[in-house]
Design a protein around this motif. Structure first.
Motif, PDB file in Angstrom:
ATOM      1  N   TRP A 121      16.438  10.866   7.633  1.00 21.56           N
ATOM      2  CA  TRP A 121      15.775   9.561   7.653  1.00 21.56           C
ATOM      3  C   TRP A 121      16.246   8.766   6.446  1.00 21.56           C
ATOM      4  CZ3 TRP A 121      13.689  14.208   6.291  1.00 21.56           C
ATOM      5  CH2 TRP A 121      13.164  14.316   5.010  1.00 21.56           C
TER       6      TRP A 121
ATOM      7  N   GLY B 137       5.851   3.377   3.863  1.00 23.92           N
ATOM      8  CA  GLY B 137       7.077   3.086   3.109  1.00 23.92           C
ATOM      9  C   GLY B 137       7.639   4.343   2.457  1.00 23.92           C
TER      10      GLY B 137
ATOM     11  N   LYS C  67       1.386  -4.246   4.749  1.00 27.14           N
ATOM     12  CA  LYS C  67       1.839  -4.887   5.995  1.00 27.14           C
ATOM     13  C   LYS C  67       1.804  -3.937   7.188  1.00 27.14           C
ATOM     14  CE  LYS C  67       6.764  -4.176   5.941  1.00 27.14           C
ATOM     15  NZ  LYS C  67       8.050  -4.625   5.601  1.00 27.14           N
TER      16      LYS C  67
ATOM     17  N   VAL D  21       5.948  -3.735  -3.862  1.00 28.07           N
ATOM     18  CA  VAL D  21       6.427  -3.531  -2.494  1.00 28.07           C
ATOM     19  C   VAL D  21       7.773  -2.793  -2.435  1.00 28.07           C
ATOM     20  CG1 VAL D  21       5.140  -5.454  -1.504  1.00 28.07           C
ATOM     21  CG2 VAL D  21       7.415  -5.865  -2.427  1.00 28.07           C
TER      22      VAL D  21
ATOM     23  N   TYR E 284      21.067  17.331  -4.236  1.00 24.27           N
ATOM     24  CA  TYR E 284      19.920  18.039  -4.811  1.00 24.27           C
ATOM     25  C   TYR E 284      19.131  18.655  -3.677  1.00 24.27           C
ATOM     26  CZ  TYR E 284      17.284  13.952  -3.347  1.00 24.27           C
ATOM     27  OH  TYR E 284      16.719  12.966  -2.590  1.00 24.27           O
TER      28      TYR E 284
ATOM     29  N   VAL F 226       9.995 -10.346  -0.723  1.00 23.92           N
ATOM     30  CA  VAL F 226       8.646 -10.857  -1.002  1.00 23.92           C
ATOM     31  C   VAL F 226       8.680 -11.852  -2.161  1.00 23.92           C
ATOM     32  CG1 VAL F 226       6.344 -10.204  -1.808  1.00 23.92           C
ATOM     33  CG2 VAL F 226       7.467  -8.855  -0.031  1.00 23.92           C
TER      34      VAL F 226
ATOM     35  N   GLY G 217       1.150   0.910  -5.333  1.00 24.69           N
ATOM     36  CA  GLY G 217       0.058  -0.033  -5.105  1.00 24.69           C
ATOM     37  C   GLY G 217      -1.292   0.675  -5.085  1.00 24.69           C
TER      38      GLY G 217
ATOM     39  N   TRP H 259      12.342   0.563  -8.780  1.00 25.27           N
ATOM     40  CA  TRP H 259      12.132   2.007  -8.955  1.00 25.27           C
ATOM     41  C   TRP H 259      13.322   2.836  -8.531  1.00 25.27           C
ATOM     42  CZ3 TRP H 259       8.804   3.362 -12.269  1.00 25.27           C
ATOM     43  CH2 TRP H 259       7.803   2.452 -12.602  1.00 25.27           C
ATOM     44  N   CYS H 260      14.286   2.198  -7.911  1.00 25.17           N
ATOM     45  CA  CYS H 260      15.488   2.919  -7.480  1.00 25.17           C
ATOM     46  C   CYS H 260      15.090   4.141  -6.671  1.00 25.17           C
ATOM     47  CB  CYS H 260      16.365   3.259  -8.685  1.00 25.17           C
ATOM     48  SG  CYS H 260      16.821   1.800  -9.647  1.00 25.17           S
ATOM     49  N   TYR H 261      15.829   5.246  -6.814  1.00 29.15           N
ATOM     50  CA  TYR H 261      15.473   6.414  -5.990  1.00 29.15           C
ATOM     51  C   TYR H 261      14.568   7.361  -6.748  1.00 29.15           C
ATOM     52  CZ  TYR H 261      19.836   7.216  -8.376  1.00 29.15           C
ATOM     53  OH  TYR H 261      20.819   7.219  -9.306  1.00 29.15           O
TER      54      TYR H 261
ATOM     55  N   GLY I 181      15.143   5.401   3.527  1.00 30.67           N
ATOM     56  CA  GLY I 181      14.153   4.479   2.971  1.00 30.67           C
ATOM     57  C   GLY I 181      14.872   3.437   2.141  1.00 30.67           C
TER      58      GLY I 181
ATOM     59  N   GLY J   3       0.822  -1.213   0.000  1.00 29.35           N
ATOM     60  CA  GLY J   3       0.000   0.000   0.000  1.00 29.35           C
ATOM     61  C   GLY J   3       0.844   1.245   0.000  1.00 29.35           C
TER      62      GLY J   3
HETATM   63  C1  LIG Z   1      14.998   9.390   0.962  1.00 29.68           C
HETATM   64  C2  LIG Z   1      14.293   9.142  -0.317  1.00 29.68           C
HETATM   65  C3  LIG Z   1      14.149  10.168  -1.254  1.00 29.68           C
HETATM   66  C4  LIG Z   1      13.482   9.946  -2.459  1.00 29.68           C
HETATM   67  N1  LIG Z   1      13.313  11.001  -3.317  1.00 29.68           N
HETATM   68  C5  LIG Z   1      12.610  10.834  -4.467  1.00 29.68           C
HETATM   69  C6  LIG Z   1      12.351  11.955  -5.302  1.00 29.68           C
HETATM   70  O1  LIG Z   1      12.704  13.094  -4.989  1.00 29.68           O
HETATM   71  N2  LIG Z   1      11.692  11.745  -6.471  1.00 29.68           N
HETATM   72  C7  LIG Z   1      11.280  10.511  -6.839  1.00 29.68           C
HETATM   73  O2  LIG Z   1      10.719  10.377  -7.925  1.00 29.68           O
HETATM   74  N3  LIG Z   1      11.485   9.424  -6.042  1.00 29.68           N
HETATM   75  C8  LIG Z   1      12.132   9.558  -4.861  1.00 29.68           C
HETATM   76  N4  LIG Z   1      12.343   8.480  -4.028  1.00 29.68           N
HETATM   77  C9  LIG Z   1      11.903   7.135  -4.475  1.00 29.68           C
HETATM   78  C10 LIG Z   1      10.441   6.848  -4.206  1.00 29.68           C
HETATM   79  O3  LIG Z   1      10.087   7.245  -2.910  1.00 29.68           O
HETATM   80  C11 LIG Z   1      10.166   5.342  -4.367  1.00 29.68           C
HETATM   81  O4  LIG Z   1      10.742   4.862  -5.560  1.00 29.68           O
HETATM   82  C12 LIG Z   1       8.679   5.033  -4.426  1.00 29.68           C
HETATM   83  O5  LIG Z   1       7.994   5.655  -3.370  1.00 29.68           O
HETATM   84  C13 LIG Z   1       8.465   3.521  -4.359  1.00 29.68           C
HETATM   85  O6  LIG Z   1       7.136   3.133  -4.609  1.00 29.68           O
HETATM   86  P1  LIG Z   1       5.995   3.041  -3.473  1.00 29.68           P
HETATM   87  O7  LIG Z   1       5.520   4.406  -3.157  1.00 29.68           O
HETATM   88  O8  LIG Z   1       4.970   2.102  -3.958  1.00 29.68           O
HETATM   89  O9  LIG Z   1       6.837   2.418  -2.258  1.00 29.68           O
HETATM   90  P2  LIG Z   1       6.444   2.217  -0.731  1.00 29.68           P
HETATM   91  O10 LIG Z   1       5.708   3.387  -0.184  1.00 29.68           O
HETATM   92  O11 LIG Z   1       7.679   1.788  -0.033  1.00 29.68           O
HETATM   93  O12 LIG Z   1       5.401   1.021  -0.815  1.00 29.68           O
HETATM   94  C14 LIG Z   1       5.695  -0.331  -0.658  1.00 29.68           C
HETATM   95  C15 LIG Z   1       4.789  -0.862   0.435  1.00 29.68           C
HETATM   96  O13 LIG Z   1       4.840  -2.284   0.459  1.00 29.68           O
HETATM   97  C16 LIG Z   1       4.656  -2.682   1.800  1.00 29.68           C
HETATM   98  N5  LIG Z   1       5.103  -4.062   1.973  1.00 29.68           N
HETATM   99  C17 LIG Z   1       6.377  -4.530   1.986  1.00 29.68           C
HETATM  100  N6  LIG Z   1       6.389  -5.858   2.191  1.00 29.68           N
HETATM  101  C18 LIG Z   1       5.090  -6.245   2.305  1.00 29.68           C
HETATM  102  C19 LIG Z   1       4.464  -7.500   2.532  1.00 29.68           C
HETATM  103  N7  LIG Z   1       5.170  -8.624   2.688  1.00 29.68           N
HETATM  104  N8  LIG Z   1       3.104  -7.534   2.592  1.00 29.68           N
HETATM  105  C20 LIG Z   1       2.368  -6.381   2.449  1.00 29.68           C
HETATM  106  N9  LIG Z   1       2.932  -5.176   2.233  1.00 29.68           N
HETATM  107  C21 LIG Z   1       4.271  -5.102   2.158  1.00 29.68           C
HETATM  108  C22 LIG Z   1       5.485  -1.674   2.584  1.00 29.68           C
HETATM  109  O14 LIG Z   1       5.080  -1.624   3.941  1.00 29.68           O
HETATM  110  C23 LIG Z   1       5.204  -0.389   1.831  1.00 29.68           C
HETATM  111  O15 LIG Z   1       4.155   0.375   2.402  1.00 29.68           O
HETATM  112  C24 LIG Z   1      12.984   8.658  -2.784  1.00 29.68           C
HETATM  113  C25 LIG Z   1      13.114   7.636  -1.846  1.00 29.68           C
HETATM  114  C26 LIG Z   1      13.742   7.863  -0.617  1.00 29.68           C
HETATM  115  C27 LIG Z   1      13.840   6.761   0.383  1.00 29.68           C
END
Ligand SMILES: Cc1cc2nc3c(=O)[nH]c(=O)nc-3n(C[C@H](O)[C@H](O)[C@H](O)COP(=O)(O)OP(=O)(O)OC[C@H]3O[C@@H](n4cnc5c(N)ncnc54)[C@H](O)[C@@H]3O)c2cc1C
Lengths: 416, 89
Positions: free
Chosen positions: A334, A70, A64, A235, A281, A242, A43, A362-364, A336, A39
């Motif tokens: 912090w 996340g 989770k 995730v 940046y 996973v 997702g 998705w890297c960063y 991630g 989520g």
């Molecule tokens: C410090 C930092 C700076 C960043 N800056 C940028 C930026 O400026 N621009 C940009 O484009 N991107 C940036 N990113 C990258 C971006 O945040 C991520 O690539 C993107 O958020 C990932 O996708 P998501 O939102 O779905 O991930 P998440 O929010 O991590 O979602 C994944 C979810 O899966 C859940 N999960 C994991 N395992 C399980 C399981 N077994 N069962 C159920 N759920 C599970 C987790 O709890 C989590 O909530 C940055 C990342 C970080 C850490």
């Protein structure tokens, strides 16, 4: 629940006791058409577009922890479509177009702010590379402007233009790039999906997959078995962990990326700036804090916290670029966990297990991709065919040699 | 992080560069049948575990030796370090 000026006034007079949660907290059903694992932004966006665009209603998102725990709640919120390669750039430009209409689409203020993203260059070679990149951006329908030193100076006079080693010579500007409020994005998608009947189930960890005769029929969770025709995994940093439960090894390693924010300052930086020489940046949040970051901590990690050497490196980058940053006090830092892929580009594809789909790598840079990633993953899940902007994001591209390596550094994820 | 170098004692991790999973030592035979698939797995696929991880660190700003360091990826705790042995050294 919806918001209005009248509602705010009314709640102010009633002690704010009338606000209600934006989405339900349903018990998991025993079966769905489509399950999304994770989520986070991707997702939730996937579920939203599945319900809204592709007419799928029996959908659940299993998270989770709590929604937005996340990377969606940890990133530095930069959105841009300034990629070079044909496998990437049309996808990111599709995402930028979705950003531009997002708030109207899901009717929540995600504070999308097209304040401009400026990538600085410091040498002739870097200028030429940016000119090429700018042209690639324009060819995909995006905007790009190559600025010289004086034009950059007019925008940001406080930068250090005369750094002995890396003088600023100019920059590549994407005016449509900018920032958005990351939490607002998660909330908008979550509310929109919930309203269309999607079950968002928090505190529900996926612990395994139900695989019968090579076909995925659902998932095992901390709240019991939930069956589904199709399961999509999004995730992010937990992808390796996973997918190992489905017996898969992936072209992905997990690393921690740190970010930093200073105390609130008066408005001083109205756009996003990236240093082209070091990895640094910076932008200023609407609350006034300078939000900045730099390199990954360069070793595999699931710790969700980084170490001091990278902090020091980032601070040095900041001082080299804009010395006035040294006057600001650091408020918080912090980390991630990033799903770093072997070519630095994402995967949105089927897997060798029928009925199991993957959105990862998705890297960063995955925040900017959130709308398009959700849209394209929903397209794949609903139609079993990739969206036209995501055809290159194949899981088997490393086998066939069709890698999408923007930087050309090879299978070394900590360098992408 | 401090890496317990077998010859030099505890050294700051900043003196090292990181390569990745120690399975990269086990390079497949390029002449064997199915070498293409073996090299794909070797070069691109990873276990990426959450927990103890055997990984390659190069003492670039030191004695230029390669170490296999065992480190917990969930806590960053270093559980051991040894010199890489054999022809890959
Ligand atoms: C410090 C930092 C700076 C960043 N800056 C940028 C930026 O400026 N621009 C940009 O484009 N991107 C940036 N990113 C990258 C971006 O945040 C991520 O690539 C993107 O958020 C990932 O996708 P998501 O939102 O779905 O991930 P998440 O929010 O991590 O979602 C994944 C979810 O899966 C859940 N999960 C994991 N395992 C399980 C399981 N077994 N069962 C159920 N759920 C599970 C987790 O709890 C989590 O909530 C940055 C990342 C970080 C850490």
């Amino acid at each position: 629940m919806s918001y209005s000026g009248f509602r705010i006034l009314r709640e102010a007079l009633r002690g704010h006791r009338g606000w209600r949660p934006l989405w339900r907290d349903p018990e998991p059903q025993s079966e769905y058409d489509i399950i999304i694992v994770g989520g986070g932004g991707h997702g939730l966006a996937t579920a939203y577009y599945l319900a809204k665009v592709f007419g799928q209603a029996r959908v659940a998102v299993l998270e989770k922890g709590w929604l937005g725990s996340g990377n969606i709640g940890r990133n530095t919120t930069i959105i841009r479509s300034n990629y070079l390669l044909p496998g990437n750039q049309p996808f990111y430009e599709f995402s930028m177009k979705l950003w531009e209409g997002l708030e109207q689409d899901f009717n929540l203020n995600a504070m999308v702010s097209q304040r401009g993203v400026l990538n600085l260059y410091h040498s002739d070679g870097q200028r030429d590379a940016y000119r090429r990149r700018g042209n690639a951006m324009i060819l995909s329908g995006a905007d790009a402007e190559l600025l010289d030193r004086d034009q950059v100076r007019a925008m940001y006079p406080f930068l250090n233009f005369d750094n002995a080693r890396f003088p600023i010579r100019g920059g590549l500007l994407q005016r449509r790039g900018g920032t958005a409020r990351h939490d607002g994005v998660a909330w908008g998608y979550a509310r929109g999906a919930d309203r269309r009947g999607v079950d968002i189930i928090q505190n529900c960890e996926v612990t395994g997959f139900v695989i019968e005769n090579g076909v995925c029929r659902g998932v095992e969770t901390s709240r019991g078995t939930i069956r589904a025709r199709k399961t999509g995994v999004a995730v992010a940093g937990s992808t390796g962990r996973v997918m190992a439960k489905a017996g898969m090894r992936l072209p992905i390693e997990s690393f921690v990326l740190q970010a930093f924010v200073t105390e609130g300052l008066k408005p001083c930086l109205d756009g996003v700036i990236t240093f082209g020489a070091g990895h640094f940046y910076v932008s200023q949040s609407d609350k006034g804090g300078l939000v900045f970051g730099g390199d990954l901590d360069a070793y595999n990690s699931y710790a969700q916290r980084g170490n001091l050497p990278v902090m020091e490196d980032v601070a040095e980058g900041g001082m080299a670029l804009m010395p006035m940053i040294g006057r600001a006090r650091l408020l918080r830092s912090w980390g991630g966990i990033m799903d770093m892929s072997m070519d630095g580009s994402p995967i949105i594809d089927r897997t060798p297990v029928e009925g199991l789909y993957l959105n990862a790598g998705w890297c960063y840079g995955g925040f900017k991709a959130t709308p398009a990633s959700g849209y394209c993953f929903a397209h794949l899940l609903a139609k079993d065919a990739p969206h036209e902007t995501a055809t290159a994001f194949r899981l088997d591209r490393f086998e066939t040699g069709h890698v999408i390596d923007e930087k050309g550094v090879g299978a070394q994820p900590n360098l992408h | 992080m401090l890496i317990p170098h077998p010859l030099l004692g505890p050294r700051d991790a900043q003196e090292f560069t990181y390569l990745g999973d120690a399975r990269l030592i086990d390079r497949p035979d390029g002449m064997a049948e199915g070498a293409g698939a073996a090299f794909h797995d070797y070069l691109y696929l990873r276990d990426n575990p959450a927990g103890p991880h055997r990984e390659l660190w190069y003492h670039e700003h030191g004695d230029r030796s390669w170490l296999v360091v065992t480190r917990d990826t969930t806590t960053h705790e270093i559980l051991g370090a040894e010199l890489v042995k054999g022809p890959g050294r």
